[in-house]
Design an enzyme around this catalytic site. Structure first.
Site, PDB file in Angstrom:
ATOM      1  N   GLY A  62       0.887  -0.815   0.377  1.00  0.00           N
ATOM      2  CA  GLY A  62       0.064  -0.390   0.094  1.00  0.00           C
ATOM      3  C   GLY A  62       0.622   1.356   0.034  1.00  0.00           C
ATOM      4  O   GLY A  62       0.571   2.069  -0.534  1.00  0.00           O
ATOM      5  N   THR A  63       1.534   1.439   0.320  1.00  0.00           N
ATOM      6  CA  THR A  63       3.006   1.885   1.048  1.00  0.00           C
ATOM      7  C   THR A  63       3.346   2.437  -0.726  1.00  0.00           C
ATOM      8  O   THR A  63       3.244   4.402  -0.797  1.00  0.00           O
ATOM      9  CB  THR A  63       3.944   1.621   2.266  1.00  0.00           C
ATOM     10  OG1 THR A  63       3.909   1.679   3.167  1.00  0.00           O
ATOM     11  CG2 THR A  63       5.072   3.386   1.570  1.00  0.00           C
ATOM     12  N   GLN A 112      -7.409   0.737   4.633  1.00  0.00           N
ATOM     13  CA  GLN A 112      -8.155   0.439   5.421  1.00  0.00           C
ATOM     14  C   GLN A 112      -9.944   0.134   4.771  1.00  0.00           C
ATOM     15  O   GLN A 112     -10.750  -0.172   5.795  1.00  0.00           O
ATOM     16  CB  GLN A 112      -7.861   1.546   6.376  1.00  0.00           C
ATOM     17  CG  GLN A 112      -6.839   1.132   7.284  1.00  0.00           C
ATOM     18  CD  GLN A 112      -6.377  -0.273   7.601  1.00  0.00           C
ATOM     19  OE1 GLN A 112      -7.011  -0.625   8.649  1.00  0.00           O
ATOM     20  NE2 GLN A 112      -5.207   0.230   8.777  1.00  0.00           N
ATOM     21  N   ALA A 128      -2.575  -6.533  -0.058  1.00  0.00           N
ATOM     22  CA  ALA A 128      -2.952  -7.773   0.251  1.00  0.00           C
ATOM     23  C   ALA A 128      -2.802  -7.777   1.724  1.00  0.00           C
ATOM     24  O   ALA A 128      -3.977  -8.394   2.499  1.00  0.00           O
ATOM     25  CB  ALA A 128      -2.434  -8.485  -0.400  1.00  0.00           C
ATOM     26  N   THR A 167      10.962  -7.182 -11.000  1.00  0.00           N
ATOM     27  CA  THR A 167      10.429  -8.239 -11.692  1.00  0.00           C
ATOM     28  C   THR A 167       9.426  -8.661 -10.677  1.00  0.00           C
ATOM     29  O   THR A 167       9.515  -8.668  -8.880  1.00  0.00           O
ATOM     30  CB  THR A 167      11.286  -9.448 -11.446  1.00  0.00           C
ATOM     31  OG1 THR A 167      12.483 -10.116 -12.102  1.00  0.00           O
ATOM     32  CG2 THR A 167      10.895 -10.990 -11.625  1.00  0.00           C
ATOM     33  N   CYS A 210       1.492   1.041  12.290  1.00  0.00           N
ATOM     34  CA  CYS A 210       3.008   1.896  11.749  1.00  0.00           C
ATOM     35  C   CYS A 210       3.934   2.518  11.891  1.00  0.00           C
ATOM     36  O   CYS A 210       4.849   2.941  11.679  1.00  0.00           O
ATOM     37  CB  CYS A 210       2.759   2.197  10.071  1.00  0.00           C
ATOM     38  SG  CYS A 210       2.047   0.819   8.960  1.00  0.00           S
TER      39      CYS A 210
END
Lengths: 383, 401
Positions: free
Chosen positions: A71-72, A181, A202, A240, A326
């Site tokens: 997400g970051t 969220q 995820a 990759t 976080c």
């Protein structure tokens, strides 16, 4: 003692369905999706299927889905990549009042490239101040970023209303929505939200860590890359591909989307159970400014800092959070807490319980009882 | 080990410092230094260490630069030089010297001639040339290709080509780096350092190590007022210090019961001083177990309320052993500078609460009196509290990172 894990806003347990679909890609199917032999082609096909699934869940075409390492990175890519790509329209960026650092920090970094960056405001009830937002928007605004669900207290922001204002007052802006969220607790649809891009992760929805996606609406050019290299993800995100992780994201997001209604129902029941326990605890207060999702139950506690409660609760098997995991070490008062009138001392007395779709009412009840026990013990010890 | 007759390119010569001064103990000191060097180099493969009268010669075939860096942290080494080893013959010495000079010059900008000399030391006085003759011989052989970049300056050279001629080997080097100095860890004795998680105590431990103490660590843990992640921080601090000594044992003493008892019975301003007196008692017991002769703390005069002269007296009086306070007259800025240099600072500033913040008094006593401490402790079962803490000790053996 079976632990009661109520820190699901930090991360969630991998779903068995997700794990099962990931396994071949961690084992015999180890090909590089760029390779031309069958092992590589099968990996590329796995990415295609995952892209299809993620696109379907978020309301984007597969071609609009860019896989990232979480997400970051998806938020960084949207903020930096859209702003840099739209310089011809202007250099003005507006971010929501309580954005996650993965949105706020790249926006602030844009100042070094000559961008003007503003933060929207909350009103005194903790709701997004839409009038204030509208006044800040301009024709040279190129990015507006507004999260869907706040990670600290679970505020659900009116993104569709934000979108209407953005179209009206900032016609050249891209509206990016951090839905990290929100996924699994709300239906995430680019069209319904009126957004141009959404970021998901995820591991917040029972998928693996280190995988996320940015979905861009049909018809909008992708953001400029922030990571350069071999040109994977159509040149937007080189490197990759994390095949197993991406496969996991596809399954996790599909499951999360399919189960939104059931998830909301069970989380609401758990939330109500814990809320009752909080209400009967002298000096404690549930923080529910405006609309909140039932996934998060933020509680202002009496007495010592919330971290003392946290460690006492963990001895009873209940895992919770202070601040958000976080940036739990950041001691300043976050805007979300400041907006509802919490000072530095009170901000340290906020304990966060966060639920998953697997959280049961019994677990919420046991957590509530444990909270009462701890409060009594701490009170007794305080003499 | 047998010394090959050819050229050894990847040597590091490590010279001893003060241990030569220690007369009869010399062999013991040399042996410890050798052990410590071997322990420090254990993670490197292809390394051989030999003793060579007043210096250690390390042959590092795979990562000589990294090995040399690692040796900079070993106490007892006064200076070290990446070196070449050759047969002790003038021809061989001169050709190794030419190579060493080529390398040294390749790393320097070409901005005018460098003051230069050759410096020869002969331990083998049977060598057919005098030191000065060999210096001239080598200089005449190595300088011509670099004539424009070098000028001879015997008194203030910036680049010195060193030659050390020994009985069966000669060493040639173009660089001499300062070593960590001090005395080999373990030669003076064993100490227990009270580690708080702050900036000071790791520096104090390092200083004790530098003077030859091997140090065991003790930290106090007030679970569940303080979380498990503070233990992780302490472990990381010890890991940072593990560069400097071969074995690193960290004790965690449970401290919650002590703090609750003090909070419930003692005058609030005295809490911190009384916590610390209990820490001294528990540390004394750990020292007995570790066969340690002293305690080490990071205390510094006047730095915080508990470190006034009176409070230090109250605290020290509870110890059954001498307390070394290497930082006693350091300014905080000096300690911080040292902490950065030794690599503990970044760990120390990780924001983790330590147990002293639990039930912290609003107004701690500044000039405590021993009588008041003893009065307050008369209401505590000091022995039982110490006994329980010792019984609950948790031991972690930390590996170097």
């Amino acid at each position: 003692m079976q632990p009661i894990y109520l820190d699901n806003a930090a991360t969630t347990r991998l779903a068995p369905e997700v794990r099962a679909e990931m396994e071949p890609w961690l084992d015999a199917e180890f090909g590089n999706p760029s390779s031309r032999h069958p092992l590589g082609v099968r990996a590329a096909e796995a990415l295609d299927r995952a892209r299809e699934r993620v696109g379907r869940a978020l309301g984007a075409r597969p071609a609009g889905v860019i896989f990232t390492a979480g997400g970051t990175e998806a938020n960084n890519l949207a903020v930096l990549g859209f702003a840099r790509g739209r310089r011809r329209h202007g250099r003005h960026v507006v971010v929501g009042p309580t954005e996650h650092p993965s949105v706020l920090e790249p926006a602030l970094a844009l100042r070094e490239e000559g961008f003007e960056v503003e933060r929207a405001r909350l009103d005194e009830t903790g709701r997004l101040d839409l009038d204030d937002l509208e006044r800040r928007l301009r024709p040279d605004t190129v990015v507006v970023a507004q999260m869907l669900v706040n990670n600290e207290i679970g505020t659900l922001y009116p993104v569709a209303a934000v979108a209407r204002i953005v179209r009206r007052a900032a016609p050249n802006a891209v509206l990016h929505v951090d839905a990290v969220q929100g996924a699994g607790k709300e239906v995430i649809s680019l069209a319904e939200l009126g957004a141009d891009s959404v970021a998901v992760s995820a591991h917040k929805i029972h998928g693996p860590k280190g995988t996320g996606a940015l979905a861009v609406r049909d018809g909008l050019a992708p953001p400029k890359p922030v990571i350069f290299g071999g040109g994977q993800e159509r040149g937007v995100r080189s490197g990759t591909e994390n095949v197993a992780g991406i496969v996991g994201l596809g399954v996790a997001l599909e499951l999360a989307d399919a189960r939104v209604d059931a998830t909301v129902a069970s989380m609401s029941a758990a939330h109500a159970e814990l809320a009752r326990a909080v209400e009967s605890l002298p000096g404690a207060r549930l923080l529910t400014p405006g609309d909140t999702v039932p996934a998060i139950c933020a509680v202002l506690l009496p007495g010592p800092p919330a971290e003392v409660y946290l460690h006492h609760l963990e001895t009873r098997g209940v895992m919770t959070s202070v601040g958000s995991a976080c940036h739990a070490k950041d001691l300043a008062v976050s805007p979300a807490l400041a907006a509802i009138g919490l000072g530095e001392r009170e901000a340290r007395q906020v304990l966060r319980f966060s639920f998953s779709r697997d959280t049961t009412v019994e677990e919420a009840r046991a957590a509530g009882e444990a909270l009462h026990e701890v409060a009594r013990a701490l009170e007794a010890r305080a003499g | 080990m047998t010394v090959s007759s050819g050229v050894e390119a990847d040597l590091i010569v490590a010279r001893y410092g003060e241990i030569w001064l220690k007369g009869k103990n010399r062999h013991e000191f040399e042996r410890k230094l050798l052990d410590n060097v071997r322990a420090a180099l254990r993670p490197f493969s292809g390394v051989e260490v030999r003793r060579d009268y007043g210096q250690l010669v390390v042959h590092a075939s795979r990562r000589p630069a990294a090995v040399a860096q690692r040796l900079e942290d070993v106490f007892g080494i006064a200076s070290l030089s990446p070196a070449r080893g050759v047969e002790p013959r003038a021809e061989a010495i001169a050709s190794a010297a030419a190579q060493a000079l080529d390398e040294a010059l390749a790393n320097r900008p070409d901005d005018g001639p460098i003051p230069f000399r050759v410096e020869v030391r002969r331990s083998d006085k049977t060598f057919p040339m005098t030191s000065m003759e060999l210096e001239i011989f080598v200089a005449e052989r190595v300088m011509p290709p670099h004539a424009s970049r070098l000028k001879v300056d015997l008194t203030r050279p910036e680049l010195t080509l060193g030659v050390n001629v020994r009985l069966d080997r000669a060493y040639v080097f173009a660089e001499r780096r300062p070593g960590a100095g001090g005395l080999p860890v373990g030669t003076i004795g064993r100490a227990v350092c009270l580690l708080s998680g702050g900036i000071d105590s790791p520096v104090a431990a390092w200083m004790a190590m530098k003077r030859g103490c091997s140090v065991a660590f003790l930290s106090f843990h007030s679970y569940p007022y303080i979380g498990e992640s503070s233990k992780r921080k302490l472990t990381n601090l010890v890991r940072a210090l593990a560069r400097y000594q071969p074995r690193n044992r960290l004790y965690f003493a449970p401290f919650t019961a002590v703090q609750e008892a003090i909070r419930d019975t003692a005058p609030e301003p005295y809490r911190t001083v009384l916590y610390r007196r209990m820490m001294q008692r528990i540390a004394t017991r750990v020292a007995r177990r570790e066969k340690a002769g002293v305690l080490v703390t990071g205390e510094s005069l006047g730095q915080v309320a508990s470190q006034t002269m009176e409070n230090l007296t109250c605290i020290g009086a509870a110890s059954g052993l001498p307390v070394l306070r290497p930082l006693i007259c350091f300014d905080k800025t000096e300690t911080i500078e040292r902490a950065r240099a030794i690599g503990t600072y970044d760990v120390s500033i990780q924001p983790e609460p330590d147990c002293c913040t639990v039930f912290q008094p609003a107004r701690p006593v500044i000039r405590g009196s021993l009588e008041r401490c003893e009065e307050a402790e008369a209401r505590l079962d000091v022995e039982a509290l110490v006994e329980d803490a010792v019984a609950g000790l948790e031991v972690v053996d930390v590996e170097a990172g």
